[in-house]
Scaffold this motif. Sequence first.
Motif, short mmCIF file in Angstrom:
data_model
loop_
_atom_site.label_atom_id
_atom_site.label_comp_id
_atom_site.label_asym_id
_atom_site.label_seq_id
_atom_site.Cartn_x
_atom_site.Cartn_y
_atom_site.Cartn_z
N ALA A 1 0.98 -1.38 0.03
CA ALA A 1 0.05 -0.03 0.10
C ALA A 1 0.99 1.28 0.10
N THR A 2 1.85 1.21 0.80
CA THR A 2 2.76 2.37 0.87
C THR A 2 3.61 2.53 -0.51
N SER A 3 3.96 1.48 -1.01
CA SER A 3 4.62 1.63 -2.38
C SER A 3 3.74 1.98 -3.33
N ARG A 4 2.24 1.67 -3.35
CA ARG A 4 1.50 2.11 -4.23
C ARG A 4 1.26 3.57 -4.17
N ALA A 5 1.40 4.24 -2.97
CA ALA A 5 1.25 5.68 -2.71
C ALA A 5 2.18 6.38 -3.52
N LEU A 6 3.45 5.73 -3.47
CA LEU A 6 4.54 6.37 -4.34
C LEU A 6 4.36 6.50 -5.74
N HIS A 7 3.73 5.51 -6.26
CA HIS A 7 3.31 5.06 -7.65
C HIS A 7 2.18 6.19 -7.99
N ILE A 8 1.47 6.51 -7.07
CA ILE A 8 0.18 7.53 -7.32
C ILE A 8 0.76 8.86 -7.40
N THR A 9 1.67 9.11 -6.33
CA THR A 9 2.22 10.62 -6.21
C THR A 9 2.88 10.73 -7.45
N ASN A 10 3.77 9.74 -7.97
CA ASN A 10 4.65 9.92 -9.25
C ASN A 10 3.91 10.44 -10.37
N LYS A 11 2.57 10.03 -10.28
CA LYS A 11 1.46 10.35 -11.36
C LYS A 11 1.18 11.77 -11.23
N LEU A 12 0.89 12.19 -9.85
CA LEU A 12 0.09 13.42 -9.63
C LEU A 12 1.35 14.64 -9.77
N LYS A 13 2.39 14.42 -9.25
CA LYS A 13 3.40 15.51 -9.24
C LYS A 13 4.66 15.12 -9.89
N ASN A 14 5.76 15.95 -9.48
CA ASN A 14 7.10 15.68 -10.26
C ASN A 14 7.72 14.97 -9.21
N ILE A 15 9.01 14.29 -9.78
CA ILE A 15 9.49 13.29 -9.24
C ILE A 15 10.28 13.71 -7.89
N SER A 16 10.32 15.10 -7.68
CA SER A 16 10.74 15.58 -6.28
C SER A 16 9.79 15.16 -5.23
N TYR B 1 10.10 11.52 -4.27
CA TYR B 1 11.10 11.25 -3.26
C TYR B 1 10.90 11.81 -1.77
N HIS B 2 10.24 13.02 -1.96
CA HIS B 2 9.83 13.44 -0.49
C HIS B 2 8.90 12.58 0.25
N LEU B 3 7.81 12.08 -0.56
CA LEU B 3 7.03 11.15 0.20
C LEU B 3 7.86 9.81 0.60
N LEU B 4 8.78 9.44 -0.13
CA LEU B 4 9.66 8.30 0.31
C LEU B 4 10.32 8.65 1.62
N GLU B 5 10.96 9.66 1.66
CA GLU B 5 11.57 10.15 2.86
C GLU B 5 10.43 10.31 4.20
N ALA B 6 9.51 10.82 3.79
CA ALA B 6 8.23 10.89 4.82
C ALA B 6 8.01 9.53 5.32
N PHE B 7 7.95 8.38 4.60
CA PHE B 7 7.63 7.00 4.83
C PHE B 7 8.93 6.48 5.72
N PHE B 8 10.15 6.83 5.50
CA PHE B 8 11.03 6.44 6.14
C PHE B 8 11.13 6.87 7.44
N HIS B 9 10.65 8.24 7.52
CA HIS B 9 10.84 9.18 8.93
C HIS B 9 9.70 8.52 9.89
N HIS B 10 8.44 8.24 9.19
CA HIS B 10 7.44 7.62 10.22
C HIS B 10 6.90 6.18 9.91
N GLN B 11 7.97 5.28 9.44
CA GLN B 11 7.61 4.22 9.36
C GLN B 11 6.71 3.38 10.51
N GLU B 12 6.98 3.97 11.99
CA GLU B 12 6.31 3.20 12.98
C GLU B 12 4.82 3.41 12.89
N GLN B 13 4.38 4.21 12.04
CA GLN B 13 2.87 4.41 11.78
C GLN B 13 2.05 3.32 10.91
#
Length: 217
Positions: free
Chosen positions: A92-107, A110-122
């Motif tokens: 599901a979190t990987s899918r969120a990255l693919h959704i974001t990649n279609k909505l906005k630019n590549i930066s 990566y911003h979302l990827l880092e957000a997942f990394f910083h808040h994995q415990e959720q």
Amino acid sequence: MSFKKLKCTSLGFVTLWCLLWPIVSQPAVPDGFWYGETAEEEKVLIEAFFDPVCPDSRDSWPSLKQVVQEFASRVRLVVHTFPLPYHDNAFATSRALHITNKLKNISATYHLLEAFFHHQEQFYGKATFNKSKAIVTDHIVEFTAKALGSSSSYHSAIKSGFKDTNTDHATRYAFKYGCIRGVYGTPFFFVNGFPLADAGSPLNYKGWRKVLDPLLR
């Protein structure tokens, strides 16, 4: 038609289908999220397979990001999602990255990827153990919208993305692509097409310099 001819015809059809199936099942575009600009020739290519809720993927990202930014003129990076089946909500979190990649630019991806990394415990363990798939998905939608900086603008688009079969297929293709390449854990790295040793373990800055310095001389 004789049995022999029928048998040969059936066998030929099956053989033809086996040959054509990999072609008709290919994704429309190559998998992966390019860091920065698109690929260029005469640059060292690093491919990273990450799971957004994998602690080792999280720990390997800062040093990889550092060397890619330091040698941006000579190194290219592409990240592939590889949701491990034994990590809660990895798909599901990987899918969120693919959704974001279609909505906005590549930066933003990566911003979302880092957000997942910083808040994995959720997203795994006790935090989601007693929650339904729908509730967890809603949380991922809220989290993703907030990470993109404007929940009111992107919330509906992100939520719709989880109902879009194309984003589901894109996430599956990414996983299958990793399997075809021999990926079996995260993080997993390739440099110029060749896998690095110690797959599944973070690689620090010194480790990356040891790999890249001979190639960048």
